[in-house]
Design an enzyme around this catalytic site. Sequence first.
Site, PDB file in Angstrom:
ATOM      1  CG  ASP A  39      74.926  42.154-137.587  1.00 26.77           C
ATOM      2  OD1 ASP A  39      74.245  43.137-137.896  1.00 26.77           O
ATOM      3  OD2 ASP A  39      75.869  42.185-136.788  1.00 26.77           O
TER       4      ASP A  39
ATOM      5  CG  ASP B 115      72.917  41.062-134.712  1.00 24.45           C
ATOM      6  OD1 ASP B 115      72.354  41.912-135.418  1.00 24.45           O
ATOM      7  OD2 ASP B 115      74.149  40.974-134.606  1.00 24.45           O
TER       8      ASP B 115
ATOM      9  CG  ASP C 174      78.706  40.893-133.628  1.00 26.21           C
ATOM     10  OD1 ASP C 174      77.689  41.414-134.126  1.00 26.21           O
ATOM     11  OD2 ASP C 174      79.742  41.504-133.388  1.00 26.21           O
TER      12      ASP C 174
END
Lengths: 71, 800
Positions: free
Chosen positions: B504, B696, B692
């Site tokens: 990410d 996600d 995080d």
Amino acid sequence: MDSWVIAMMLGASIFLGGIALAAFLWGIKNGQFDDETKMMNQVQYDDERELNDAANQQRKQEAAKKEYRPE
Amino acid sequence: MSKVKCDHCHLEFSDEVMIHDGEYRFCCNGCRGIFHLLKDEGLESFYSKMGDTTLSPPSEQFEASSNFDTPAFSERFVTLSKEGLNQVSLVIEGIHCAACVWLNEKALHKMEGVIEAHINYTNNKARITWNPAVVKLSAIIDMIRAIGYNAFPYDASLQEVRANKERKEYYLRMAVATFATMNMMWIAVAQYAGYFTGITQEIKTILNVAEWFLATPVLFYSGWVFYRGAYYGLKNRSVTMDLLVVTGSSLAYLYSIYITLLEKGEAYFDSVAMIITFVLFGKFLEVLSRKNAADTLDVIGKHIPREVSIVEGDTIRSVDVNEVKEGDVIVIRSGERSAIDGEVISGEGSFDESNLTGESEPIFKRMGDKIISGTTSIDALIHYRATKDFAHSTLSHLVNLLENAMAQKPSIEQLANRLSQHFSSTILFLAIATFWVWYFWPHSFDRSLMVGISVIIIACPCALALATPVATLVGLALGAKRGILFKSAAQIETMASSSMVVLDKTGTITQGRPEVIYATIHHPFEKGALYTLVSSSKHPISRGVMEYLERTEEQMGTAAIEEAREIPARGMVGRVSGVMIAGGNALLMQELGIEVDSASDKSLFYYAVDHQLAAVYELRDLPKEKAQESIAALKRLNLRVVMLTGDHEAAALRVAHEVGIEEVHAHLTPEGKAAFIDQAHAEGHIVVMAGDGVNDLLALACADIAIAMGNGSDIAIEVSDVVLMNDSLVSLAEAFAISRKTYGLIKQNLGISLVYNSITIPLAMMGYVIPLIAAISMSFSSLLVVGNSMRVRWLYKLRR
């Protein structure tokens, strides 16, 4: 004759060990080792007042279990 | 100025700011209230028990406790005990020490109607039993809050209960097996000594009977799990390791009884007990390191607001989220998280949508804009109309998807399991073949049977059973030392064989907060005033400027700002000794009549003094330290590195270019990220995902291995399999290195036990194996495996 001594000693020691094992199993089943951190700290809370409180609490529990009848 | 301890929380403050109450000093009214409450209840010995620990001062904002009495709540969380009393499981917040546990239990026990309150110190979970006819749950919760803690319910689902029960069951079985095996060892010493120096048959029989007595509970109680496993294996038509263990040990047990009764030959009771104990130990390690999925969903539940404020005419009233209907008008204040989707009807302000979109900059919302559930208001006071009810809002939709994804998580079969199938069938076949060959070669039935059994015993699966758990434990310990927490041992193997890593952007590759990269000073100005101005705001841009000033300016005073106010989505204005100062975006400057050049793809912060532009700060979200090296290291491991982000394309490409990632997918929704991972699965990749944020989550749950950053959101950490405590990408590369190393180790261990077997099995087939050799070989092969695993520790050290 000698062999009976060995048999007796074997029996006695296994029996004694068995008692210790049984006590340990009882402790596990009872949940005494579930919370390792709390268990280590429990020694701080065993004065007379704590014992009285614990006894009162137990009485209260038993009373509640006896009296309570869900509709 | 002398520091004084608050008499409740024991935090130190200077004397002037404390509340004086006779001889006592308190830092706040909350602490004072609790102190007096404890004194009245006769629980003040709490303070002597607490020792040197400090508490956090009590919070004053709570959800209304009456919610705990609603039928909806009790349906979900309250269970009935055996006696028909109510039971609830709570997580208590704010427990710092054993005295806190003591205090909570005592305070609750003192309440009329509370039958039992049991708090687990290790995980802060409490189980409370109460009589609903005497006391309400809300009163219990109020009591917990009154003494300075908070409680929220969790669903003690069957899953968690079952996991704990299983663990306990293994403890019991292990205790019995260990006790019996250790006792048998000293009996066996006598047996072996007798074998070499001579022993009368009478004594031998006594020793055999004692061993028989000890081996019985090991085989039938401790070994019960293997019988169960073998039965289910056969039902599914597969030969498992359990079957091998069961046949080997049961045959050896029966044979040994036969030997004992006939009073001839050697008994194998010690081998029976040893096999069961060793293999049980390996299984136990596996059970210990299994991840508990039940805890995950509790934490997710905690993050969903359970009530919202709705406007009815002139009054604002808080209601349970489930009671909100489409068309209700909801108020959201700054700092609150929205629970329901809707459309703004009045008010304006910034929203932090990074949770859902990953977009690092706040979004400005005004009339007509959509509010998405799960986003947090930064400075907005907004009235909005619900366009969906709670169950259909984005947030609960996401949670549902998450629950499904977690339930269907692909599991990759472990190498040892695959291997043991072939191993078990081969050994069973060899043992039967050996028996027949001996029987027809002509030997007595006894002798042939013994040789056949000795093949199974010597092929002891001990080393095989220990190979994986011991190696993974070493890997886990190695990772933990470097701040890499593998939550479940089985994940190490999956991670080692992965071929693709998906990262990410915000918070994983980048730091997740904007930083000043360039400052243009047009006119010199007093930095202290700017510092004071920006530190009054919680906006990420202001924070970035504030940190920059702290870093670069050595001597910087603060200034007294009058009439300071924050203008939503624009910036802040104030007055210093009569001169107007303003800091914010281009919009603010235009409104103040200052011409600025706002053409930039970065975030710009303008600062004006007395209607004149003084400075411009350029900010952006920078990649983490050593990001480039770590990405390169990942690529060297032959991993396909992909970056996913909800951010816009330009920002994504710039970061990707800086750290050296070629494959970028921008502008993805949380569902889009998950779809990307599903697609990679379809292409045959084993996917590792690092992220995080809440945005996600879904992708993390879909991936084979989910890695969370230590300062990511709690939910992301819960969903993931691996947590990187120091947040750095260096650890990510290290995690891969450790997992591959460990996997190599597992293979080596399996190799060792197979080679070992290929030497000892022919010996057994030729009939050279006596009980002593069987026992020694068993211990020795296990020692080899454990020793080999330990070796990696220093191998890894040398290579660094």
